[in-house]
Design an enzyme around this catalytic site. Structure first.
Site, PDB file in Angstrom:
ATOM      1  N   LEU A 104       0.527  -1.093   0.203  1.00  0.00           N
ATOM      2  CA  LEU A 104       0.362  -0.231   0.099  1.00  0.00           C
ATOM      3  C   LEU A 104       0.995   0.468  -0.337  1.00  0.00           C
ATOM      4  O   LEU A 104       1.727   1.961   0.951  1.00  0.00           O
ATOM      5  CB  LEU A 104      -0.825  -0.383   1.195  1.00  0.00           C
ATOM      6  CG  LEU A 104      -1.985   1.050   1.633  1.00  0.00           C
ATOM      7  CD1 LEU A 104      -2.620   1.825   0.664  1.00  0.00           C
ATOM      8  CD2 LEU A 104      -2.510   1.124   2.973  1.00  0.00           C
ATOM      9  N   ILE A 105       0.518   2.300  -1.065  1.00  0.00           N
ATOM     10  CA  ILE A 105       1.280   2.945  -1.123  1.00  0.00           C
ATOM     11  C   ILE A 105       0.761   4.344  -0.615  1.00  0.00           C
ATOM     12  O   ILE A 105      -0.258   4.890  -1.884  1.00  0.00           O
ATOM     13  CB  ILE A 105       2.344   2.726  -2.158  1.00  0.00           C
ATOM     14  CG1 ILE A 105       3.095   2.158  -2.603  1.00  0.00           C
ATOM     15  CG2 ILE A 105       3.602   4.626  -2.574  1.00  0.00           C
ATOM     16  CD1 ILE A 105       4.080   2.202  -3.678  1.00  0.00           C
TER      17      ILE A 105
ATOM     18  N   GLY B 215      -0.016   8.137  -2.235  1.00  0.00           N
ATOM     19  CA  GLY B 215       0.661   9.625  -2.704  1.00  0.00           C
ATOM     20  C   GLY B 215       1.234   8.652  -4.129  1.00  0.00           C
ATOM     21  O   GLY B 215       2.625   9.046  -4.168  1.00  0.00           O
TER      22      GLY B 215
ATOM     23  N   GLY C 138       4.740  10.868  -9.735  1.00  0.00           N
ATOM     24  CA  GLY C 138       6.369  11.332  -8.978  1.00  0.00           C
ATOM     25  C   GLY C 138       7.361  10.106  -8.159  1.00  0.00           C
ATOM     26  O   GLY C 138       6.750   9.086  -8.913  1.00  0.00           O
TER      27      GLY C 138
ATOM     28  N   GLY D 297       6.536   8.185  -5.725  1.00  0.00           N
ATOM     29  CA  GLY D 297       5.366   7.024  -5.417  1.00  0.00           C
ATOM     30  C   GLY D 297       5.152   6.311  -6.958  1.00  0.00           C
ATOM     31  O   GLY D 297       4.811   5.329  -6.575  1.00  0.00           O
TER      32      GLY D 297
ATOM     33  N   SER E  15      14.034  12.151   3.798  1.00  0.00           N
ATOM     34  CA  SER E  15      14.550  13.319   3.296  1.00  0.00           C
ATOM     35  C   SER E  15      16.198  12.869   3.667  1.00  0.00           C
ATOM     36  O   SER E  15      16.351  13.034   4.848  1.00  0.00           O
ATOM     37  CB  SER E  15      13.754  14.487   2.510  1.00  0.00           C
ATOM     38  OG  SER E  15      14.426  15.129   2.537  1.00  0.00           O
TER      39      SER E  15
ATOM     40  N   TYR F 183       9.196  22.554   6.686  1.00  0.00           N
ATOM     41  CA  TYR F 183       9.745  20.864   6.019  1.00  0.00           C
ATOM     42  C   TYR F 183      10.509  19.665   6.812  1.00  0.00           C
ATOM     43  O   TYR F 183      10.516  19.017   6.524  1.00  0.00           O
ATOM     44  CB  TYR F 183       9.880  21.059   4.976  1.00  0.00           C
ATOM     45  CG  TYR F 183      10.079  19.856   3.970  1.00  0.00           C
ATOM     46  CD1 TYR F 183       9.312  19.608   3.876  1.00  0.00           C
ATOM     47  CD2 TYR F 183      11.528  19.509   3.598  1.00  0.00           C
ATOM     48  CE1 TYR F 183       9.196  17.965   2.778  1.00  0.00           C
ATOM     49  CE2 TYR F 183      11.960  18.217   2.718  1.00  0.00           C
ATOM     50  CZ  TYR F 183       9.987  17.375   2.337  1.00  0.00           C
ATOM     51  OH  TYR F 183      10.690  16.730   1.887  1.00  0.00           O
TER      52      TYR F 183
END
Length: 271
Positions: free
Chosen positions: A9-10, A12, A16, A18, A133, A146
């Site tokens: 299950l992903i 987004g 991109g 995803g 990130s 962010y």
């Protein structure tokens, strides 16, 4: 009908990174359920089923996860990929902007994790891959909010991994650097821009844009996600791409004063 294939299950997954991750997991033998806020008119590739999801809604998350478990009989891997960016000096971002950012990037991860854990515990197996990130382990000037969300996801993931490991579940992190996925298109500008920050903000934004546009092929990051999802003995962190691996190593071994100086040089920040 319950799926005989493992199911990933992903969030987004419509575009991109995803989408690349979804394709990589299909190639690795998974059936992928991908989500988007609105799947109307979207045509998923073979092996991918798309579902609507708002990660800021408890009800939407609960319905989605229950629907996947009912329809496929299992969730083997959750990839928490949905997210947004927010640019600007922290003084330029309203509290409302920052709350929205945290609701998606942090509480979205928490909602999804809480929803899948009961099913994974019953089966005594599962893998949760949280997309962080390089800004989850190093500063991001003019992206402080962010960066704060990614630091939060890092600490959360490491803690939860200890809580669920005895139930056969692992929580791991993938840490992309600049990746050619159109990240800038999903980054919100500050709602209270101030002249005092305009010049340096512009330089910092340009540096980030250059890193994204000249960054890693998203297929490289997708491979890191597949490895994080499938490795028999997973690492906690998967820096994705050569630049991310280099920065991760530098953050650990380079003295803070030198790292700080180099970062300011990279972002063209005045002393």
């Amino acid at each position: 009908m319950p799926s005989s294939q493992p199911v990933a299950l992903i969030t987004g997954a419509n575009a991109g990174l995803g989408r690349f991750a979804a394709l990589g997991l299909v190639e690795a033998g998974f059936h992928v359920v991908g989500t988007s806020r609105d799947t109307t008119g979207l045509n998923p590739p073979s092996g991918v089923t798309l579902r609507d999801l708002d990660v800021t809604s408890d009800e939407s998350v609960a319905a989605l996860v229950e629907g996947v478990v009912t329809g496929f009989g299992r969730i083997d891997v959750l990839v928490n990929n949905a997210g947004m960016g927010l640019a600007g000096a922290i003084e330029e971002n309203s509290i409302a902007q920052q709350q929205k950012l945290f609701d998606i990037n942090v509480f979205g991860v928490i909602r999804m994790t809480n929803a899948v854990l009961p099913h994974m515990r019953v089966r005594r197996r599962g893998r949760i891959v949280n997309i962080s990130s390089i800004f989850g382990f190093m500063p991001a000037p003019y992206m402080a909010a962010y960066s704060a969300t990614k630091y939060a996801v890092e600490g959360y993931s490491e803690s939860v991994d200890h809580e669920v490991r005895s139930h056969g579940i692992r929580v791991v992190l993938v840490e992309p650097g600049g990746t050619r996925t159109g990240f800038d298109d999903n980054t919100t500008a500050p709602d209270n821009p101030l002249e005092a920050y305009a010049q340096q903000r512009g330089r910092a934004n340009r540096v980030v844009a250059e890193q994204v546009n000249g960054g890693e092929d998203p297929v490289t990051v997708a491979k890191a996600i597949v490895a994080a999802a499938t490795d028999a003995n997973p690492r906690l962190r998967y820096p994705a791409g050569a630049k991310a691996r280099q920065l991760s190593a530098m953050r650990r071994i380079v003295p803070a004063r030198i790292f700080d100086k180099q970062l300011r040089k990279t972002f063209e920040l005045a002393d």
